[in-house]
Design a protein around this motif. Structure first.
Motif, PDB file in Angstrom:
ATOM      1  N   ASN A  79       0.835  -1.192   0.000  1.00 52.99           N
ATOM      2  CA  ASN A  79       0.000   0.000   0.000  1.00 52.99           C
ATOM      3  C   ASN A  79       0.875   1.250   0.000  1.00 52.99           C
ATOM      4  O   ASN A  79       0.633   2.193  -0.761  1.00 52.99           O
ATOM      5  N   ALA A  80       1.907   1.265   0.853  1.00 54.77           N
ATOM      6  CA  ALA A  80       2.791   2.427   0.937  1.00 54.77           C
ATOM      7  C   ALA A  80       3.702   2.539  -0.280  1.00 54.77           C
ATOM      8  O   ALA A  80       3.846   3.617  -0.861  1.00 54.77           O
ATOM      9  N   ARG A  81       4.325   1.438  -0.666  1.00 56.33           N
ATOM     10  CA  ARG A  81       5.232   1.469  -1.816  1.00 56.33           C
ATOM     11  C   ARG A  81       4.520   1.928  -3.073  1.00 56.33           C
ATOM     12  O   ARG A  81       4.996   2.804  -3.809  1.00 56.33           O
ATOM     13  N   ASN A  82       3.338   1.352  -3.320  1.00 58.79           N
ATOM     14  CA  ASN A  82       2.634   1.667  -4.551  1.00 58.79           C
ATOM     15  C   ASN A  82       2.048   3.070  -4.545  1.00 58.79           C
ATOM     16  O   ASN A  82       1.862   3.674  -5.601  1.00 58.79           O
ATOM     17  N   ALA A 127       2.543  15.865  -6.389  1.00 61.81           N
ATOM     18  CA  ALA A 127       3.009  14.579  -5.872  1.00 61.81           C
ATOM     19  C   ALA A 127       3.511  14.703  -4.441  1.00 61.81           C
ATOM     20  O   ALA A 127       3.211  13.860  -3.579  1.00 61.81           O
ATOM     21  N   LEU A 128       4.283  15.730  -4.165  1.00 61.59           N
ATOM     22  CA  LEU A 128       4.838  15.901  -2.826  1.00 61.59           C
ATOM     23  C   LEU A 128       3.745  16.186  -1.798  1.00 61.59           C
ATOM     24  O   LEU A 128       3.786  15.680  -0.670  1.00 61.59           O
ATOM     25  N   VAL A 129       2.753  16.989  -2.182  1.00 65.21           N
ATOM     26  CA  VAL A 129       1.631  17.260  -1.276  1.00 65.21           C
ATOM     27  C   VAL A 129       0.831  15.976  -1.051  1.00 65.21           C
ATOM     28  O   VAL A 129       0.445  15.655   0.085  1.00 65.21           O
ATOM     29  N   TYR A 130       0.580  15.250  -2.117  1.00 63.77           N
ATOM     30  CA  TYR A 130      -0.174  13.990  -2.038  1.00 63.77           C
ATOM     31  C   TYR A 130       0.472  13.032  -1.046  1.00 63.77           C
ATOM     32  O   TYR A 130      -0.197  12.469  -0.164  1.00 63.77           O
ATOM     33  N   LEU A 131       1.779  12.852  -1.152  1.00 62.64           N
ATOM     34  CA  LEU A 131       2.466  11.911  -0.274  1.00 62.64           C
ATOM     35  C   LEU A 131       2.531  12.422   1.161  1.00 62.64           C
ATOM     36  O   LEU A 131       2.407  11.638   2.116  1.00 62.64           O
ATOM     37  N   ALA A 132       2.702  13.721   1.331  1.00 66.26           N
ATOM     38  CA  ALA A 132       2.714  14.279   2.682  1.00 66.26           C
ATOM     39  C   ALA A 132       1.367  14.080   3.365  1.00 66.26           C
ATOM     40  O   ALA A 132       1.305  13.739   4.559  1.00 66.26           O
ATOM     41  N   VAL A 133       0.294  14.271   2.620  1.00 69.20           N
ATOM     42  CA  VAL A 133      -1.044  14.067   3.179  1.00 69.20           C
ATOM     43  C   VAL A 133      -1.225  12.622   3.615  1.00 69.20           C
ATOM     44  O   VAL A 133      -1.742  12.339   4.710  1.00 69.20           O
ATOM     45  N   CYS A 167       6.158   1.970   6.681  1.00 66.95           N
ATOM     46  CA  CYS A 167       7.334   2.817   6.489  1.00 66.95           C
ATOM     47  C   CYS A 167       8.361   2.143   5.581  1.00 66.95           C
ATOM     48  O   CYS A 167       8.999   2.801   4.749  1.00 66.95           O
ATOM     49  N   ARG A 168       8.529   0.828   5.741  1.00 64.61           N
ATOM     50  CA  ARG A 168       9.453   0.107   4.861  1.00 64.61           C
ATOM     51  C   ARG A 168       8.987   0.199   3.413  1.00 64.61           C
ATOM     52  O   ARG A 168       9.789   0.403   2.498  1.00 64.61           O
ATOM     53  N   GLY A 169       7.686   0.064   3.206  1.00 64.99           N
ATOM     54  CA  GLY A 169       7.162   0.182   1.845  1.00 64.99           C
ATOM     55  C   GLY A 169       7.314   1.581   1.295  1.00 64.99           C
ATOM     56  O   GLY A 169       7.619   1.764   0.102  1.00 64.99           O
ATOM     57  N   PHE A 170       7.114   2.589   2.120  1.00 66.50           N
ATOM     58  CA  PHE A 170       7.262   3.984   1.684  1.00 66.50           C
ATOM     59  C   PHE A 170       8.692   4.254   1.221  1.00 66.50           C
ATOM     60  O   PHE A 170       8.908   4.866   0.164  1.00 66.50           O
ATOM     61  N   VAL A 171       9.669   3.787   1.989  1.00 70.45           N
ATOM     62  CA  VAL A 171      11.073   3.956   1.597  1.00 70.45           C
ATOM     63  C   VAL A 171      11.369   3.178   0.321  1.00 70.45           C
ATOM     64  O   VAL A 171      12.054   3.665  -0.586  1.00 70.45           O
ATOM     65  N   GLU A 172      10.832   1.968   0.214  1.00 70.95           N
ATOM     66  CA  GLU A 172      11.023   1.149  -0.973  1.00 70.95           C
ATOM     67  C   GLU A 172      10.467   1.840  -2.217  1.00 70.95           C
ATOM     68  O   GLU A 172      11.046   1.747  -3.311  1.00 70.95           O
ATOM     69  N   GLY A 173       9.365   2.571  -2.048  1.00 72.83           N
ATOM     70  CA  GLY A 173       8.771   3.278  -3.169  1.00 72.83           C
ATOM     71  C   GLY A 173       9.677   4.347  -3.746  1.00 72.83           C
ATOM     72  O   GLY A 173       9.605   4.655  -4.946  1.00 72.83           O
ATOM     73  N   TRP A 174      10.531   4.920  -2.929  1.00 69.97           N
ATOM     74  CA  TRP A 174      11.490   5.920  -3.416  1.00 69.97           C
ATOM     75  C   TRP A 174      12.750   5.272  -3.958  1.00 69.97           C
ATOM     76  O   TRP A 174      13.382   5.797  -4.888  1.00 69.97           O
ATOM     77  N   ARG A 175      13.146   4.155  -3.376  1.00 70.40           N
ATOM     78  CA  ARG A 175      14.415   3.529  -3.765  1.00 70.40           C
ATOM     79  C   ARG A 175      14.316   2.742  -5.060  1.00 70.40           C
ATOM     80  O   ARG A 175      15.276   2.663  -5.829  1.00 70.40           O
ATOM     81  N   LYS A 176      13.167   2.140  -5.311  1.00 70.38           N
ATOM     82  CA  LYS A 176      13.030   1.273  -6.476  1.00 70.38           C
ATOM     83  C   LYS A 176      12.350   2.017  -7.623  1.00 70.38           C
ATOM     84  O   LYS A 176      11.541   2.908  -7.400  1.00 70.38           O
ATOM     85  N   PRO A 177      12.680   1.644  -8.860  1.00 68.42           N
ATOM     86  CA  PRO A 177      12.079   2.335 -10.019  1.00 68.42           C
ATOM     87  C   PRO A 177      10.579   2.141 -10.070  1.00 68.42           C
ATOM     88  O   PRO A 177      10.062   1.043  -9.811  1.00 68.42           O
ATOM     89  N   THR A 208     -14.498  17.249  -9.737  1.00 68.42           N
ATOM     90  CA  THR A 208     -15.290  16.019  -9.571  1.00 68.42           C
ATOM     91  C   THR A 208     -15.494  15.703  -8.098  1.00 68.42           C
ATOM     92  O   THR A 208     -16.428  14.962  -7.737  1.00 68.42           O
ATOM     93  N   GLY A 209     -14.635  16.228  -7.240  1.00 66.65           N
ATOM     94  CA  GLY A 209     -14.815  16.009  -5.812  1.00 66.65           C
ATOM     95  C   GLY A 209     -13.663  15.326  -5.109  1.00 66.65           C
ATOM     96  O   GLY A 209     -13.701  15.130  -3.899  1.00 66.65           O
ATOM     97  N   ARG A 210     -12.609  15.000  -5.889  1.00 64.44           N
ATOM     98  CA  ARG A 210     -11.453  14.371  -5.243  1.00 64.44           C
ATOM     99  C   ARG A 210     -10.166  14.871  -5.883  1.00 64.44           C
ATOM    100  O   ARG A 210      -9.659  14.303  -6.847  1.00 64.44           O
ATOM    101  N   PRO A 211      -9.604  15.957  -5.352  1.00 63.63           N
ATOM    102  CA  PRO A 211      -8.337  16.452  -5.888  1.00 63.63           C
ATOM    103  C   PRO A 211      -7.241  15.403  -5.672  1.00 63.63           C
ATOM    104  O   PRO A 211      -7.289  14.651  -4.695  1.00 63.63           O
ATOM    105  N   PRO A 212      -6.260  15.323  -6.576  1.00 61.49           N
ATOM    106  CA  PRO A 212      -5.229  14.284  -6.464  1.00 61.49           C
ATOM    107  C   PRO A 212      -4.196  14.578  -5.392  1.00 61.49           C
ATOM    108  O   PRO A 212      -2.987  14.498  -5.615  1.00 61.49           O
ATOM    109  N   ILE A 213      -4.684  14.939  -4.196  1.00 61.98           N
ATOM    110  CA  ILE A 213      -3.795  15.083  -3.050  1.00 61.98           C
ATOM    111  C   ILE A 213      -4.301  14.209  -1.902  1.00 61.98           C
ATOM    112  O   ILE A 213      -3.712  14.217  -0.819  1.00 61.98           O
ATOM    113  N   ILE A 214      -5.384  13.446  -2.149  1.00 62.65           N
ATOM    114  CA  ILE A 214      -5.926  12.581  -1.107  1.00 62.65           C
ATOM    115  C   ILE A 214      -6.645  11.401  -1.722  1.00 62.65           C
ATOM    116  O   ILE A 214      -7.181  11.506  -2.829  1.00 62.65           O
TER     117      ILE A 214
END
Length: 284
Positions: free
Chosen positions: A208-211, A225-231, A250-260, A278-284
């Protein structure tokens, strides 16, 4: 995956029983032996059923992509082996909907609990999910309870196979929106599915975090993208306070940055604005 033959028979039968519409069923065995057969039921011998055997479990998005490649229809539906359609008129209904609206790319179904429960909030793909009987435009869809125009699937580039599991539908949805298609949650299009939690999968929090990181890296302009991930970091910390959950996340979140993450195709700013309206901005 070949481990639910009774449920699989019910799923295939519910697809083949659709009335007044041409149906083909591509049955993907994801991680099965070379001579695997789905079961002894006569429904599997129907000439409209094609079996695709994958010797390795390649994940949900890759398995569905292989199924689409083996199909020929202009409208594609994905159905998990433990789901089924109760109405035999669903196919006709969807054909009429797509025929009447060339801009309609994807329809997300209403998922009903066969035991009569209220259903799960996550099955309504919008922020205001309290009323599952209300249809509306949305910005994503349910992967196992949907129908999509083949042209929209192709325009989006299919499902991202390296995701394996989690958020692959949103990746496709954002690219379909960017290609000009609309996505709708249609409460009149119903699929039945037992009430189960995604957290039953051991890899849920990690993937869930990596993807989610990959989703942002692949599809969003960097400021968004940065706002989306911070949220999502903030929401996860607030919702899931147990170390047993936060550690794999947290391991998945780090993996998401390290792997292509795969090819980057950022959506246009006007697509992001359209999603916001439409009701859902791409930050959440």
């Amino acid at each position: 995956m070949g481990n639910r033959p009774v449920e699989l028979e019910r799923a295939v039968r519910s697809a083949l029983e659709q009335e007044h519409v041409d149906v083909e069923v591509v049955l993907v065995g994801n991680g099965v032996v070379g001579d695997w057969t789905p079961g002894d039921a006569e429904v599997f011998d129907d000439k409209r059923v094609t079996i695709v055997r994958l010797p390795k479990n390649v994940g949900i998005p890759a398995g569905r992509n292989r199924g689409v490649e083996a199909s020929s229809g202009g409208i594609v539906l994905f159905l998990d082996d433990d789901g089924w359609y109760r109405s035999t008129r669903l196919g006709v209904y969807l054909r009429e909907r797509f025929s009447a609206d060339p801009a309609l790319g994807i329809v997300s179904f209403r998922v009903r609990d066969p035991e009569g429960g209220l259903g799960e909030r996550r099955h309504v793909p919008r922020l205001r999910a309290g009323d599952p009987e209300r249809s509306s435009p949305v910005t994503t869809f349910l992967g196992g309870a949907c129908a999509m125009r083949r042209a929209a699937f192709d325009a989006a580039g299919g499902l991202p196979e390296r995701f394996f599991y989690a958020h692959e539908e949103t990746d496709l949805a954002w690219q379909a929106l960017n290609a000009g298609y609309r996505i709708e949650y249609d409460a009149s299009a119903v699929m039945f599915h037992p009430a189960v939690l995604p957290t039953r999968h051991d890899m849920f929090y990690r993937y869930n975090a990596r993807n989610r990181v990959w989703l942002a890296r692949r599809n969003l302009p960097w400021p968004i993208a940065l706002v989306y991930l911070a949220v999502w970091v903030a929401l996860t910390v607030l919702r899931e306070r147990k170390p047993a959950v936060l550690k794999p996340w947290c391991r998945g979140f780090v993996e998401g940055w390290r792997k292509p993450a795969g090819r980057r195709r950022p959506i246009r700013w006007r697509t992001a604005w359209r999603m916001t309206r439409t009701g859902r901005p791409p930050i959440i």
